[in-house]
Design a protein around this motif. Structure first.
Motif, PDB file in Angstrom:
ATOM      1  N   MET A 119      16.191 -15.010  -5.833  1.00 35.41           N
ATOM      2  CA  MET A 119      15.016 -14.194  -5.522  1.00 35.41           C
ATOM      3  C   MET A 119      14.813 -14.090  -4.022  1.00 35.41           C
ATOM      4  O   MET A 119      15.079 -15.041  -3.278  1.00 35.41           O
ATOM      5  CB  MET A 119      13.761 -14.787  -6.174  1.00 35.41           C
ATOM      6  N   SER A 120      14.320 -12.929  -3.607  1.00 33.83           N
ATOM      7  CA  SER A 120      13.972 -12.703  -2.209  1.00 33.83           C
ATOM      8  C   SER A 120      12.576 -12.094  -2.161  1.00 33.83           C
ATOM      9  O   SER A 120      12.293 -11.131  -2.895  1.00 33.83           O
ATOM     10  CB  SER A 120      14.980 -11.752  -1.556  1.00 33.83           C
ATOM     11  N   ILE A 121      11.684 -12.650  -1.327  1.00 26.56           N
ATOM     12  CA  ILE A 121      10.319 -12.142  -1.207  1.00 26.56           C
ATOM     13  C   ILE A 121      10.040 -11.825   0.251  1.00 26.56           C
ATOM     14  O   ILE A 121      10.257 -12.665   1.135  1.00 26.56           O
ATOM     15  CB  ILE A 121       9.292 -13.160  -1.742  1.00 26.56           C
ATOM     16  N   SER A 122       9.564 -10.610   0.498  1.00 28.69           N
ATOM     17  CA  SER A 122       9.297 -10.169   1.864  1.00 28.69           C
ATOM     18  C   SER A 122       7.977  -9.393   1.931  1.00 28.69           C
ATOM     19  O   SER A 122       7.769  -8.473   1.128  1.00 28.69           O
ATOM     20  CB  SER A 122      10.446  -9.284   2.358  1.00 28.69           C
ATOM     21  N   PRO A 123       7.068  -9.768   2.834  1.00 28.49           N
ATOM     22  CA  PRO A 123       7.167 -10.916   3.731  1.00 28.49           C
ATOM     23  C   PRO A 123       6.853 -12.216   2.995  1.00 28.49           C
ATOM     24  O   PRO A 123       6.308 -12.191   1.895  1.00 28.49           O
ATOM     25  CB  PRO A 123       6.107 -10.615   4.791  1.00 28.49           C
ATOM     26  N   ALA A 124       7.171 -13.343   3.625  1.00 22.83           N
ATOM     27  CA  ALA A 124       6.903 -14.649   3.026  1.00 22.83           C
ATOM     28  C   ALA A 124       5.541 -15.188   3.437  1.00 22.83           C
ATOM     29  O   ALA A 124       5.108 -16.227   2.938  1.00 22.83           O
ATOM     30  CB  ALA A 124       7.993 -15.639   3.420  1.00 22.83           C
ATOM     31  N   THR A 125       4.871 -14.475   4.341  1.00 23.51           N
ATOM     32  CA  THR A 125       3.535 -14.856   4.799  1.00 23.51           C
ATOM     33  C   THR A 125       2.637 -13.626   4.786  1.00 23.51           C
ATOM     34  O   THR A 125       3.051 -12.548   5.222  1.00 23.51           O
ATOM     35  CB  THR A 125       3.585 -15.445   6.219  1.00 23.51           C
ATOM     36  N   LEU A 126       1.439 -13.782   4.275  1.00 24.36           N
ATOM     37  CA  LEU A 126       0.451 -12.698   4.261  1.00 24.36           C
ATOM     38  C   LEU A 126      -0.758 -13.130   5.076  1.00 24.36           C
ATOM     39  O   LEU A 126      -1.360 -14.173   4.800  1.00 24.36           O
ATOM     40  CB  LEU A 126       0.015 -12.374   2.827  1.00 24.36           C
ATOM     41  N   THR A 127      -1.122 -12.333   6.078  1.00 21.40           N
ATOM     42  CA  THR A 127      -2.265 -12.645   6.932  1.00 21.40           C
ATOM     43  C   THR A 127      -3.304 -11.548   6.818  1.00 21.40           C
ATOM     44  O   THR A 127      -3.006 -10.368   7.066  1.00 21.40           O
ATOM     45  CB  THR A 127      -1.831 -12.800   8.399  1.00 21.40           C
ATOM     46  N   PHE A 128      -4.508 -11.932   6.433  1.00 16.54           N
ATOM     47  CA  PHE A 128      -5.598 -10.982   6.235  1.00 16.54           C
ATOM     48  C   PHE A 128      -6.628 -11.140   7.359  1.00 16.54           C
ATOM     49  O   PHE A 128      -6.927 -12.260   7.784  1.00 16.54           O
ATOM     50  CB  PHE A 128      -6.291 -11.226   4.890  1.00 16.54           C
ATOM     51  N   GLN A 129      -7.174 -10.000   7.812  1.00 19.05           N
ATOM     52  CA  GLN A 129      -8.240 -10.015   8.809  1.00 19.05           C
ATOM     53  C   GLN A 129      -9.603  -9.634   8.225  1.00 19.05           C
ATOM     54  O   GLN A 129     -10.633  -9.889   8.831  1.00 19.05           O
ATOM     55  CB  GLN A 129      -7.921  -9.048   9.947  1.00 19.05           C
ATOM     56  N   GLU A 130      -9.579  -9.012   7.032  1.00 20.11           N
ATOM     57  CA  GLU A 130     -10.818  -8.510   6.458  1.00 20.11           C
ATOM     58  C   GLU A 130     -10.906  -8.846   4.977  1.00 20.11           C
ATOM     59  O   GLU A 130      -9.886  -9.028   4.303  1.00 20.11           O
ATOM     60  CB  GLU A 130     -10.908  -6.980   6.615  1.00 20.11           C
ATOM     61  N   VAL A 131     -12.140  -8.903   4.482  1.00 22.40           N
ATOM     62  CA  VAL A 131     -12.368  -8.999   3.046  1.00 22.40           C
ATOM     63  C   VAL A 131     -12.034  -7.648   2.420  1.00 22.40           C
ATOM     64  O   VAL A 131     -12.309  -6.591   3.007  1.00 22.40           O
ATOM     65  CB  VAL A 131     -13.827  -9.386   2.745  1.00 22.40           C
ATOM     66  N   LYS A 132     -11.417  -7.664   1.253  1.00 21.50           N
ATOM     67  CA  LYS A 132     -10.974  -6.490   0.515  1.00 21.50           C
ATOM     68  C   LYS A 132      -9.770  -5.794   1.147  1.00 21.50           C
ATOM     69  O   LYS A 132      -9.383  -4.707   0.715  1.00 21.50           O
ATOM     70  CB  LYS A 132     -12.111  -5.486   0.289  1.00 21.50           C
ATOM     71  N   GLU A 133      -9.183  -6.412   2.166  1.00 17.40           N
ATOM     72  CA  GLU A 133      -7.946  -5.873   2.734  1.00 17.40           C
ATOM     73  C   GLU A 133      -6.814  -6.039   1.724  1.00 17.40           C
ATOM     74  O   GLU A 133      -6.724  -7.047   1.023  1.00 17.40           O
ATOM     75  CB  GLU A 133      -7.596  -6.599   4.035  1.00 17.40           C
ATOM     76  N   LYS A 134      -5.939  -5.043   1.666  1.00 13.96           N
ATOM     77  CA  LYS A 134      -4.811  -5.067   0.730  1.00 13.96           C
ATOM     78  C   LYS A 134      -3.505  -5.214   1.496  1.00 13.96           C
ATOM     79  O   LYS A 134      -3.301  -4.549   2.518  1.00 13.96           O
ATOM     80  CB  LYS A 134      -4.768  -3.779  -0.102  1.00 13.96           C
ATOM     81  N   LEU A 135      -2.633  -6.069   0.990  1.00 11.20           N
ATOM     82  CA  LEU A 135      -1.290  -6.226   1.551  1.00 11.20           C
ATOM     83  C   LEU A 135      -0.277  -6.202   0.415  1.00 11.20           C
ATOM     84  O   LEU A 135      -0.548  -6.678  -0.687  1.00 11.20           O
ATOM     85  CB  LEU A 135      -1.165  -7.535   2.333  1.00 11.20           C
ATOM     86  N   THR A 136       0.897  -5.662   0.700  1.00 11.43           N
ATOM     87  CA  THR A 136       1.935  -5.501  -0.309  1.00 11.43           C
ATOM     88  C   THR A 136       3.157  -6.333   0.055  1.00 11.43           C
ATOM     89  O   THR A 136       3.533  -6.417   1.225  1.00 11.43           O
ATOM     90  CB  THR A 136       2.341  -4.019  -0.434  1.00 11.43           C
ATOM     91  N   TYR A 137       3.759  -6.948  -0.961  1.00  9.81           N
ATOM     92  CA  TYR A 137       5.007  -7.676  -0.740  1.00  9.81           C
ATOM     93  C   TYR A 137       6.064  -7.188  -1.726  1.00  9.81           C
ATOM     94  O   TYR A 137       5.762  -6.667  -2.793  1.00  9.81           O
ATOM     95  CB  TYR A 137       4.804  -9.191  -0.840  1.00  9.81           C
ATOM     96  N   LEU A 138       7.323  -7.367  -1.324  1.00  7.67           N
ATOM     97  CA  LEU A 138       8.468  -6.909  -2.101  1.00  7.67           C
ATOM     98  C   LEU A 138       9.177  -8.111  -2.711  1.00  7.67           C
ATOM     99  O   LEU A 138       9.418  -9.115  -2.040  1.00  7.67           O
ATOM    100  CB  LEU A 138       9.442  -6.141  -1.208  1.00  7.67           C
ATOM    101  N   VAL A 139       9.514  -7.990  -3.994  1.00  7.10           N
ATOM    102  CA  VAL A 139      10.247  -9.040  -4.700  1.00  7.10           C
ATOM    103  C   VAL A 139      11.569  -8.465  -5.194  1.00  7.10           C
ATOM    104  O   VAL A 139      11.586  -7.430  -5.863  1.00  7.10           O
ATOM    105  CB  VAL A 139       9.445  -9.592  -5.900  1.00  7.10           C
ATOM    106  N   GLU A 140      12.662  -9.148  -4.858  1.00  9.36           N
ATOM    107  CA  GLU A 140      13.974  -8.734  -5.330  1.00  9.36           C
ATOM    108  C   GLU A 140      14.547  -9.816  -6.238  1.00  9.36           C
ATOM    109  O   GLU A 140      14.553 -11.000  -5.888  1.00  9.36           O
ATOM    110  CB  GLU A 140      14.931  -8.484  -4.169  1.00  9.36           C
ATOM    111  N   PHE A 141      14.982  -9.404  -7.414  1.00  8.88           N
ATOM    112  CA  PHE A 141      15.625 -10.298  -8.373  1.00  8.88           C
ATOM    113  C   PHE A 141      17.130 -10.005  -8.361  1.00  8.88           C
ATOM    114  O   PHE A 141      17.543  -8.868  -8.622  1.00  8.88           O
ATOM    115  CB  PHE A 141      15.071 -10.083  -9.780  1.00  8.88           C
ATOM    116  N   ILE A 142      17.936 -11.025  -8.061  1.00 12.67           N
ATOM    117  CA  ILE A 142      19.372 -10.839  -7.910  1.00 12.67           C
ATOM    118  C   ILE A 142      20.091 -11.730  -8.929  1.00 12.67           C
ATOM    119  O   ILE A 142      19.924 -12.956  -8.913  1.00 12.67           O
ATOM    120  CB  ILE A 142      19.819 -11.226  -6.491  1.00 12.67           C
TER     121      ILE A 142
END
Length: 217
Positions: free
Chosen positions: A157-180
């Protein structure tokens, strides 16, 4: 007994967070559930063996943690349009479900695993698969999460990014997961394997986990 318990917990969460969608409430319940019993041991099945993901789901519900989950996997009504169209429903059927006019021919359909659900269930052949998930910050405004992965057997498995940093409440961030897929010989006699993705806040206050099931075909 899980149905009345969870129905009551969902009602409590809706009262505490009136702006949360049904998907947000479900996410909060699933991602904060415990995968161990009260003694810290694995949950057992009817044969007194460690239960698999199809028996436990996300685990034992924890209402207090569900009320303050840190992150949620939310789904808006329109997010279901490319999902339902991808399942082969007609324009009329999708429109009836969502109470609006829909033209699937104008929609970029998605595979069912791409729906922003707080779990992964995939069928693994010999090719890699990639999907995204979007999390919404419902915890402190300035918060950082790092990923911890329980990788299923015979799958890389590969996950990108490996760190999520939020500055606001209700902020949305997306990460990618690869299954190999790894070499088939590593699968042994297993028809499916399981794992998890967990986002842990640097403060140590939050742990947001989703289960993974991989079925070999």
């Amino acid at each position: 007994m899980s149905c009345p318990h969870l129905s009551g917990i969902a009602a409590l969460l809706k009262n505490s967070h009136p702006d949360w969608s049904p998907a947000a409430i479900k996410s909060a319940i699933m991602t904060t559930a415990h995968r161990a019993n009260l003694e810290g041991e694995p949950i057992l099945d009817q044969w007194l063996e460690p239960a698999d993901v199809f028996a436990t789901g996300s685990g034992h519900v924890n209402p207090l943690q569900a009320n303050d989950p840190g992150l949620i996997y939310d789904i808006e009504p329109n997010d279901y349009i490319p999902y339902l169209c991808g399942l082969g429903y007609t324009d009329k059927q999708v429109g009836t479900i969502l109470q609006q006019k829909v033209r699937c021919s104008e929609v970029k359909i998605i595979p069912e695993t791409q729906l922003n659900y707080p779990s992964f269930s995939i069928e693994m052949g010999n090719t890699s698969q990639s999907y995204t998930r979007t999390v919404t910050n419902v915890g402190p405004a300035n918060s950082t999460y790092v990923v911890e992965v329980e990788v299923p057997l015979a799958v890389e498995m590969s996950i990108s990014p490996a760190t999520l940093t939020f500055q606001e409440v209700k902020e949305k961030l997306t990460y990618l997961v690869e299954f190999i897929p790894e070499d088939e010989s590593l699968r042994g006699n297993n028809t499916f394997v399981q794992g998890s993705i967990k986002w842990v806040s640097l403060s140590g206050e939050y742990s947001v986990s989703i289960p993974i099931s991989v079925i070999f075909n």
